[in-house]
Design a protein around this motif. Sequence first.
Motif, PDB file in Angstrom:
ATOM      1  N   ASN A  48       0.640  -1.299  -0.048  1.00 28.12           N
ATOM      2  CA  ASN A  48      -0.202   0.136  -0.057  1.00 28.12           C
ATOM      3  C   ASN A  48       0.611   1.424   0.043  1.00 28.12           C
ATOM      4  OD1 ASN A  48      -2.379  -1.465   0.361  1.00 28.12           O
ATOM      5  ND2 ASN A  48      -1.982  -1.682   2.531  1.00 28.12           N
ATOM      6  N   PHE A  49       2.113   1.270  -0.697  1.00 31.44           N
ATOM      7  CA  PHE A  49       2.837   2.421  -0.472  1.00 31.44           C
ATOM      8  C   PHE A  49       2.363   3.369  -1.372  1.00 31.44           C
ATOM      9  CE2 PHE A  49       6.591   4.966  -2.257  1.00 31.44           C
ATOM     10  CZ  PHE A  49       6.896   5.285  -1.135  1.00 31.44           C
ATOM     11  N   LYS A  50       1.786   3.000  -2.602  1.00 32.63           N
ATOM     12  CA  LYS A  50       1.197   3.902  -3.492  1.00 32.63           C
ATOM     13  C   LYS A  50       0.233   4.660  -2.712  1.00 32.63           C
ATOM     14  CE  LYS A  50      -1.113   4.184  -8.087  1.00 32.63           C
ATOM     15  NZ  LYS A  50      -0.337   5.666  -8.246  1.00 32.63           N
ATOM     16  N   THR A  51      -0.771   3.979  -2.056  1.00 29.85           N
ATOM     17  CA  THR A  51      -1.868   4.787  -1.293  1.00 29.85           C
ATOM     18  C   THR A  51      -1.304   5.915  -0.513  1.00 29.85           C
ATOM     19  OG1 THR A  51      -2.956   2.717  -1.402  1.00 29.85           O
ATOM     20  CG2 THR A  51      -3.838   4.225  -0.013  1.00 29.85           C
ATOM     21  N   LEU A  52      -0.356   5.464   0.237  1.00 33.47           N
ATOM     22  CA  LEU A  52       0.302   6.372   1.235  1.00 33.47           C
ATOM     23  C   LEU A  52       0.619   7.744   0.462  1.00 33.47           C
ATOM     24  CD1 LEU A  52       1.511   7.459   4.182  1.00 33.47           C
ATOM     25  CD2 LEU A  52       3.831   6.304   3.162  1.00 33.47           C
ATOM     26  N   ASN A  53       1.580   7.634  -0.659  1.00 34.09           N
ATOM     27  CA  ASN A  53       1.922   8.427  -1.650  1.00 34.09           C
ATOM     28  C   ASN A  53       0.760   9.412  -1.782  1.00 34.09           C
ATOM     29  OD1 ASN A  53       4.561   8.850  -1.750  1.00 34.09           O
ATOM     30  ND2 ASN A  53       5.060   7.410  -3.563  1.00 34.09           N
ATOM     31  N   ASP A  54      -0.321   8.696  -2.309  1.00 32.38           N
ATOM     32  CA  ASP A  54      -1.332   9.430  -3.064  1.00 32.38           C
ATOM     33  C   ASP A  54      -2.230  10.278  -1.988  1.00 32.38           C
ATOM     34  OD1 ASP A  54      -0.828   8.869  -5.456  1.00 32.38           O
ATOM     35  OD2 ASP A  54      -2.128   6.724  -5.361  1.00 32.38           O
ATOM     36  N   ALA A  80       6.306  13.522   0.077  1.00 27.28           N
ATOM     37  CA  ALA A  80       7.349  13.935   0.965  1.00 27.28           C
ATOM     38  C   ALA A  80       7.056  12.839   2.106  1.00 27.28           C
ATOM     39  CB  ALA A  80       6.987  15.210   1.539  1.00 27.28           C
ATOM     40  N   CYS A  81       5.788  12.354   2.402  1.00 30.45           N
ATOM     41  CA  CYS A  81       5.603  11.385   3.550  1.00 30.45           C
ATOM     42  C   CYS A  81       6.200  10.086   3.025  1.00 30.45           C
ATOM     43  CB  CYS A  81       4.116  11.460   3.550  1.00 30.45           C
ATOM     44  SG  CYS A  81       3.956  11.839   5.339  1.00 30.45           S
ATOM     45  N   GLY A  82       5.910   9.769   1.665  1.00 33.19           N
ATOM     46  CA  GLY A  82       6.596   8.598   1.044  1.00 33.19           C
ATOM     47  C   GLY A  82       8.078   8.386   1.322  1.00 33.19           C
ATOM     48  N   ASP A  83       8.649   9.490   0.889  1.00 26.54           N
ATOM     49  CA  ASP A  83      10.018   9.642   0.989  1.00 26.54           C
ATOM     50  C   ASP A  83      10.579   9.382   2.397  1.00 26.54           C
ATOM     51  OD1 ASP A  83      10.077   9.882  -1.617  1.00 26.54           O
ATOM     52  OD2 ASP A  83      10.876  12.050  -1.622  1.00 26.54           O
ATOM     53  N   LEU A  84      10.037  10.015   3.498  1.00 28.60           N
ATOM     54  CA  LEU A  84      10.170   9.901   4.725  1.00 28.60           C
ATOM     55  C   LEU A  84      10.248   8.122   5.129  1.00 28.60           C
ATOM     56  CD1 LEU A  84       8.590  12.614   6.659  1.00 28.60           C
ATOM     57  CD2 LEU A  84      11.151  12.071   6.716  1.00 28.60           C
ATOM     58  N   TYR A 138       5.428   3.798  12.149  1.00 32.03           N
ATOM     59  CA  TYR A 138       6.303   4.813  11.677  1.00 32.03           C
ATOM     60  C   TYR A 138       5.751   6.112  12.107  1.00 32.03           C
ATOM     61  CZ  TYR A 138       8.084   1.034   8.742  1.00 32.03           C
ATOM     62  OH  TYR A 138       8.564   0.015   8.119  1.00 32.03           O
ATOM     63  N   LEU A 139       6.536   6.965  12.396  1.00 28.11           N
ATOM     64  CA  LEU A 139       5.990   8.368  12.888  1.00 28.11           C
ATOM     65  C   LEU A 139       6.482   9.248  11.684  1.00 28.11           C
ATOM     66  CD1 LEU A 139       4.606   9.669  14.822  1.00 28.11           C
ATOM     67  CD2 LEU A 139       6.750  10.812  15.844  1.00 28.11           C
ATOM     68  N   LEU A 140       5.406   9.578  10.788  1.00 27.10           N
ATOM     69  CA  LEU A 140       6.013  10.390   9.739  1.00 27.10           C
ATOM     70  C   LEU A 140       5.233  11.890   9.675  1.00 27.10           C
ATOM     71  CD1 LEU A 140       4.901   7.841   6.818  1.00 27.10           C
ATOM     72  CD2 LEU A 140       7.153   8.247   8.050  1.00 27.10           C
ATOM     73  N   ASP A 181       1.139   8.969  12.941  1.00 26.14           N
ATOM     74  CA  ASP A 181       1.464   7.526  12.741  1.00 26.14           C
ATOM     75  C   ASP A 181       0.945   6.963  11.488  1.00 26.14           C
ATOM     76  OD1 ASP A 181       2.305   7.031  15.381  1.00 26.14           O
ATOM     77  OD2 ASP A 181       1.043   6.137  16.479  1.00 26.14           O
ATOM     78  N   TYR A 182       1.999   6.124  11.283  1.00 27.59           N
ATOM     79  CA  TYR A 182       1.497   5.103  10.034  1.00 27.59           C
ATOM     80  C   TYR A 182       1.866   3.553  10.270  1.00 27.59           C
ATOM     81  CZ  TYR A 182       1.801   3.445   5.368  1.00 27.59           C
ATOM     82  OH  TYR A 182       1.757   2.546   4.164  1.00 27.59           O
ATOM     83  N   HIS A 183       0.933   2.738   9.817  1.00 29.20           N
ATOM     84  CA  HIS A 183       1.235   1.389   9.927  1.00 29.20           C
ATOM     85  C   HIS A 183       1.486   0.850   8.630  1.00 29.20           C
ATOM     86  CE1 HIS A 183       0.366   1.065  14.385  1.00 29.20           C
ATOM     87  NE2 HIS A 183      -0.441   2.110  13.981  1.00 29.20           N
ATOM     88  N   GLY A 184       2.715   0.350   8.469  1.00 30.04           N
ATOM     89  CA  GLY A 184       2.889  -0.432   6.927  1.00 30.04           C
ATOM     90  C   GLY A 184       3.204  -1.862   7.083  1.00 30.04           C
TER      91      GLY A 184
END
Lengths: 173, 784
Positions: B395-401, B406-410, B470-472, B476-479
């Motif tokens: 689901n990385f693409k979803t995070l980016n979208d 910038a968040c995706g890069d982090l 993750y803390l972005l 919080d982010y759960h991946g």
Amino acid sequence: MKRVLSMLLALAALALPPAAAQSLAVPQAVALPPLAAEAVVLTVAGPAGERRYSLAELEALGTFGVHTSTFWPVDDGHYVGPTLAAVLADAGLGEAAAVRVVAMDGFSQILPRSDWERWPVLLATRRDDQPMRRRDKGPLRIIYPRDMDAALQDTRYRLRWVWLVTRIEAAAP
Amino acid sequence: MSRALRFLQRRLSLLWAFVLLFVAGSVAHLWVNVTQVEDALPLASLHKERDFSALLGDVSRLEGDLRLYLAAPQDEHYERLLLALDLAVLRQRDNRIIYLGTGVPGVTEMHALLGEALAELDVAVADGAPAATALHAPLAALIAVRERLQILNDTVFQLSMTQASVQRSKLVRLRDTVSAMIVLLGALGVALALSLLRQRRSIAALQLRDRALQAAEEQQRELRERLERVADNVPGMIFQYRRGADGHPSLPYASHGVHEIFGVSAEAAAQDSSVLLDAIHVDDRERVIGAFDESARSLLPCLVEFRVVRDGIELWMASHATPQRQADGGTLWHGYTYDVTRRRLAEEEIKHLAFYDALTGLPNRRLLIDRLRHAMLMAARNHQGGALLFIDLDNFKTLNDTRGHACGDLLLQQVARRLLDAVRAGDTVARLGGDEFVVMLENIGSARETAAQHAEQVGEKVLAALTQPYLLNGKDYHGTPSIGVALFDDCEGGLEELLKRADLAMYQAKGAGRNTLRFFDPAMQSLLAAQSALEAEMRQGLRAGDFVLHYQPQLDNGGRLAGVEALVRWQHPQRGLIAPGEFIGLAESSGLIQPLGQWVLEAACEQIARWQRDPELRRLSVAVNVSARQFRHPDFVSRVIGAIERTAIPADRLKLELTESLLLDNVEEIIARMNVLKARGVCFALDDFGTGYSSLAYLKRLPLDQLKIDRSFVRDVLTDPNDAAIARTIIALGQTLGLHVLAEGVETRDQHEFLVAHGCDAFQGYLFGHPQHPDVLNTVAPAH
């Protein structure tokens, strides 16, 4: 040296009155009472034979007078006579390349034509208006107008002052 | 130089003084001589002019004429006597004047005597012809005078002769003196001129040589200074390095740069060249010595780079030196050393850029391949196992979208850190791009089982590390990741194959529900092979017309047949009828979805056209599934309109079913296209509603006619309250927005009743009929 010096002195003395010297140094025409002298004194041997002249005949060719110095100390004076050129022309020697002038004592000199053409050389018949005796280098004497031209001061001309002239004939120069 | 010149000049003036003195002396001598000669002249000329002899001749003639007259006293003789007397008088007078001052002794007396004799004769003849007797006395006097004259003449002659000879000798002397003087002066002049010329020439030559020497010196000095300036001012250091035949090193020359490079003064370096070696980094000393050894042996230029540590900073230096063998067997290098630190850093930077990922600092695909090649070779040689872990973030693409790049890069940076922490120091962690990471494990045991076990341990560790929150940007982010593992010895096909296998394993993990780890196994490999075969067959099938459309009935809430959904089937020549689940995915990934979709669209339109002739079936709408990729094709709208026009069907019979995935990006463009088709009368349904990410805001703007409740909600609508709530919500939403709602996958009567009870408009499912061949459909009677 001394001679040269004396000549220079004489020249200077002559040059003192410049106007007179100029006029006297060049022979001037003079009119004289004719001499009653019929004796022949000169023989000129021309192409047409000899011609004889008495003093009166010579003076009849026209007389010129000149005060001149000479190469000799006591010879200065006023000389008068016809020009040599006139005598030679009269005798038919006007075109001669040179003439020999012969004195009574056998002395002679050759005068080139340039001399009588260049200067009025006189065949003097009188000195100080008097006819000259033999003892006075007469009766005829060659006079170069010595004071007229510095070239004539040259001693080479001294011998050409022939006195006791008695005969003139054509000669080779 | 100038002294010599002055000396010459002094000597020259001395010489000139001598010459002048000599000339003055000669002139004085000449003057005296000339004066003497001049003084001698008068007498000589006197005689030469024969004046004396003439006078003598005159007197002799006078005497002769007198004798003649005495002998024969005639007139003629008398006349001759008178002429001779006149001439003698004339001569005597002239001579008296001329001879005065000649200095001849006796002249005055002779003149007086002659005068007397002549006067006596004059008197005797004064009065005409005299008598003979009167003339004897003068004759005697004349004879006496003549004799006296004769003597005088001889005297004068002798005197003049003597004078002439003296004069001649003086003249000769004078001539000799003059010619000697001329010769001498000439010689002197020539000598002087020659010496002057020579001196001038030699002086000129000296000056020339002096100037040339000075210029050469100047040039040399300039050259030396320039060379020194160049040597000391060029960046780096210029040196001569020598090794004797015995190997003893020395440094004959080193420019000032030695201090800058080695931190050692030129003097210290010249004394002991080993201080330079001490300044070189310990690890590089051997290499530097080796390079010079090699150069000394081969006589090829030595080029070596090494480090010098100064003030704790490592600097890179390069030495370039050309060797010469010397007569004594030693070797001499001319060379220079310069700072290449900046270049080395740049090279490092370039290498880094080329081999490392800019975002995470991890090795990139290129470096990974490089290391992998090396690792596989080492593994094969050492019989040691290795493994490749292919990690993809779910689901990385979803995070980016949703939260931005910038968040995706982090996230990627944090993942990289966690991966590095999770593996051993010797293992490689690389980022291939996007959200794909690879971990390469080496030396993990010789046996396949051990290796697999170890790889699994690392994989689990990675899995655990990456599923931590993750803390972005403060949130919080759960991946989760999906990990595929391939062992080195899984593979004989090289590293690309190994990578592909790990990739496949990763896809398998994704297929297994994500957040998991899968090993590559041969079954997957065979599936891959089958897929590529299938792709080829599909192309063939498209050409051969092996695809058919089956239609599944859609009923309205009155139980009437309201429409059908067209579903593609592949009539495979060997394998029989194949369901779309087996080939649609492949069609999507291979690009065959375009021609396939087009065919489906046209086939559906043709079917509608055929049904228009049947009064019962002509009102049926036909739903056609359109993939996102198909819909985005630039020609899609024109193709749909083309198909409608070509088959001349009412456009409202055609219903395009879209999925939510179409709405993920570029929604405005999608809406615009839909509106164009909508204006032509085409209908739209949103398929699988509820399963994906849909924005209700978009939903409102889309020109939709129908929502389709996904079969997954319908299936458990009676047992799972959540699914029931979702189904109800969708129905309510459809009613609110004025859209029809169709439930898919209705299989039981209870499901149907529940949905009807909650206001669902239409139904589709096995309860009402399987997808069927259109010919069969013609005969189907409404179920109820």
